[in-house]
Design an enzyme around this catalytic site. Structure first.
Site, PDB file in Angstrom:
ATOM      1  N   PRO A  16      -9.795  -3.193  -3.534  1.00  0.00           N
ATOM      2  CA  PRO A  16     -10.614  -3.506  -4.707  1.00  0.00           C
ATOM      3  C   PRO A  16     -10.497  -4.991  -5.018  1.00  0.00           C
ATOM      4  O   PRO A  16      -9.397  -5.515  -5.149  1.00  0.00           O
ATOM      5  CB  PRO A  16      -9.972  -2.656  -5.818  1.00  0.00           C
ATOM      6  CG  PRO A  16      -8.572  -2.412  -5.368  1.00  0.00           C
ATOM      7  CD  PRO A  16      -8.608  -2.404  -3.873  1.00  0.00           C
ATOM      8  N   MET A  17     -11.643  -5.680  -5.108  1.00  0.00           N
ATOM      9  CA  MET A  17     -11.640  -7.126  -5.345  1.00  0.00           C
ATOM     10  C   MET A  17     -12.635  -7.463  -6.435  1.00  0.00           C
ATOM     11  O   MET A  17     -13.836  -7.205  -6.289  1.00  0.00           O
ATOM     12  CB  MET A  17     -11.957  -7.873  -4.042  1.00  0.00           C
ATOM     13  CG  MET A  17     -10.861  -7.759  -2.994  1.00  0.00           C
ATOM     14  SD  MET A  17     -11.265  -8.563  -1.416  1.00  0.00           S
ATOM     15  CE  MET A  17     -12.289  -7.292  -0.648  1.00  0.00           C
ATOM     16  N   CYS A  99      -2.477  -6.324 -10.411  1.00  0.00           N
ATOM     17  CA  CYS A  99      -3.186  -7.567 -10.713  1.00  0.00           C
ATOM     18  C   CYS A  99      -2.332  -8.451 -11.625  1.00  0.00           C
ATOM     19  O   CYS A  99      -1.879  -7.998 -12.677  1.00  0.00           O
ATOM     20  CB  CYS A  99      -4.521  -7.266 -11.377  1.00  0.00           C
ATOM     21  SG  CYS A  99      -5.476  -8.758 -11.767  1.00  0.00           S
ATOM     22  N   HIS A 170       1.066  -3.909  -2.341  1.00  0.00           N
ATOM     23  CA  HIS A 170       0.877  -5.305  -1.959  1.00  0.00           C
ATOM     24  C   HIS A 170       2.261  -5.896  -1.761  1.00  0.00           C
ATOM     25  O   HIS A 170       3.067  -5.939  -2.689  1.00  0.00           O
ATOM     26  CB  HIS A 170       0.118  -6.056  -3.048  1.00  0.00           C
ATOM     27  CG  HIS A 170      -0.286  -7.439  -2.657  1.00  0.00           C
ATOM     28  ND1 HIS A 170      -1.471  -8.019  -3.063  1.00  0.00           N
ATOM     29  CD2 HIS A 170       0.331  -8.386  -1.900  1.00  0.00           C
ATOM     30  CE1 HIS A 170      -1.562  -9.241  -2.562  1.00  0.00           C
ATOM     31  NE2 HIS A 170      -0.466  -9.476  -1.867  1.00  0.00           N
ATOM     32  N   GLY A 211      -1.793  -6.975   1.923  1.00  0.00           N
ATOM     33  CA  GLY A 211      -1.343  -8.352   1.792  1.00  0.00           C
ATOM     34  C   GLY A 211      -1.294  -9.116   3.100  1.00  0.00           C
ATOM     35  O   GLY A 211      -0.471  -8.805   3.965  1.00  0.00           O
ATOM     36  N   ARG A 233      -9.429  -9.824   1.649  1.00  0.00           N
ATOM     37  CA  ARG A 233     -10.450 -10.851   1.833  1.00  0.00           C
ATOM     38  C   ARG A 233     -10.960 -10.998   3.263  1.00  0.00           C
ATOM     39  O   ARG A 233     -12.103 -11.392   3.474  1.00  0.00           O
ATOM     40  CB  ARG A 233      -9.935 -12.184   1.276  1.00  0.00           C
ATOM     41  CG  ARG A 233     -10.124 -12.232  -0.227  1.00  0.00           C
ATOM     42  CD  ARG A 233      -9.160 -13.053  -0.982  1.00  0.00           C
ATOM     43  NE  ARG A 233      -9.511 -13.025  -2.400  1.00  0.00           N
ATOM     44  CZ  ARG A 233      -9.257 -11.986  -3.214  1.00  0.00           C
ATOM     45  NH1 ARG A 233      -8.637 -10.933  -2.755  1.00  0.00           N
ATOM     46  NH2 ARG A 233      -9.626 -12.034  -4.483  1.00  0.00           N
TER      47      ARG A 233
END
Length: 345
Positions: A16-17, A99, A170, A211, A233
């Site tokens: 989720p970004m 987050c 992460h 990560g 990403r």
């Protein structure tokens, strides 16, 4: 859902970004991989309880399997939003405990929740009691300068007792002060070994790692130690990688996809979105700008699809302009300054 099914579904996923994995992005990613688990952007409980629910939860049926990530820290609110997510058809409800942004901290959720494992457990139990779909947690290995493995081990142990069976980890600490979200993805060191240890200490749980993962070789290496891998990403910037995932990680036949077919499908999607929801093609196209990454003419193709001067044209005409630019030596500005009729004649 049994343990084996959970491990298969979480074998590889797209993270989720915020501002990236909206429903248009997810539709694009689903064209590339049928099996990878996709996640929404984080949606806060307040946005659902007091805002426009369809705007936040609407998705295309093609996006399954699909998880809804929630941000919040109030058990009752999270349970209500989990029920909404299940009613809308999501396959999993995930709570964000990773987050590090200050905006998220001000809302008392995200990575700062790792300091309150009993509260997270209460949130998870409320959600588990409210829905029949899996409730999962995404978190960091620690917060600030606390690099003790015992911290994340105890967090997972406490939350697992509340009914969470899947943890997406992460492998960096979240520094709650002094670093931007971008710096939090780069400066705290990656410590994959702590995630591996979690799987050893909690063999009955499904543990996925996140990560700094950018290659197929890295994914294979991690899968020797954990049940799943979440890619962030790199999946967004180099989306064609996803076209190999079904064959590589799920045993599907080798992909016969072409970039041209995927682009055509996206244009058809843009046309449907324009008719059904009045959505312009421009906010959809931005998600596919990496489709031709590393290919001849990719820069020219990308420049056309991202040229704001072409917003007034239909998506299909922009696609033809992009193809022409990718195969021509003329500067992209020449295409933009010409009328579509001239260029397409």
């Amino acid at each position: 859902m049994g343990k084996a099914a959970a491990q298969t579904r979480n074998r590889i996923s797209v993270a989720p970004m915020m501002d990236w994995t909206d429903r248009h992005c997810r539709y694009f990613h689903r064209l590339l991989s049928h099996h990878a688990l996709l996640y929404t952007e984080m949606v806060t409980t307040g946005a659902l309880l007091h805002g426009d629910v369809p705007r936040h939860l609407r998705f295309d049926a093609e996006e399954h399997p699909l998880a809804l990530q929630l941000g919040g820290s109030e058990p009752t609110d999270l349970a209500a939003c989990a029920k909404l997510g299940e009613a809308w058809g999501y396959d999993e409800i995930n709570i964000n405990c990773g987050c590090p942004s200050e905006r998220v901290q001000r809302g008392a959720f995200g990575a700062c929740l790792m300091a309150e494992a009993p509260l997270v457990a209460d949130c998870v139990k409320a959600m588990v009691d409210a829905v029949s779909v899996p409730v999962t947690v995404k978190h960091r290995i620690g917060i600030d300068r606390n690099e003790s493995y015992a911290f994340v081990r105890d967090f997972v142990g406490t939350v697992a007792q509340a009914g969470c069976k899947t943890f997406i980890v992460h492998a960096r600490n979240a520094w709650l002060q002094g670093l931007s979200p971008k710096e939090n993805r780069e400066i705290p060191p990656l410590r994959y070994e702590l995630v591996y240890q979690l799987k050893k200490d909690f063999p009955a749980l499904t543990v996925a790692i996140n990560g700094g993962i950018t290659t197929t070789e890295q994914v294979h290496a991690h899968l020797q130690h954990v049940d799943g891998v979440m890619v962030g990403r790199e999946a967004y910037h180099n989306p064609w990688w996803l076209a190999d995932w079904d064959a590589t990680f799920f045993g599907a036949p080798p992909s016969a996809l072409t970039r041209e077919w995927v682009e055509e499908q996206m244009v058809e999607y843009m046309e449907r979105e324009a008719i059904q929801h009045g959505t312009a093609w421009y906010p959809i196209a931005r998600h596919m700008l990496g489709l031709r990454h590393g290919q001849p003419g990719a820069r020219r193709w990308r420049q056309v699809w991202s040229d704001h001067r072409l917003k007034h044209l239909p998506a299909r005409e922009v696609m033809l302009l992009a193809h022409a630019a990718a195969s021509d030596a003329a500067p992209v500005a020449a295409w933009a300054s010409a009328s579509s009729a001239d260029v397409l004649a």
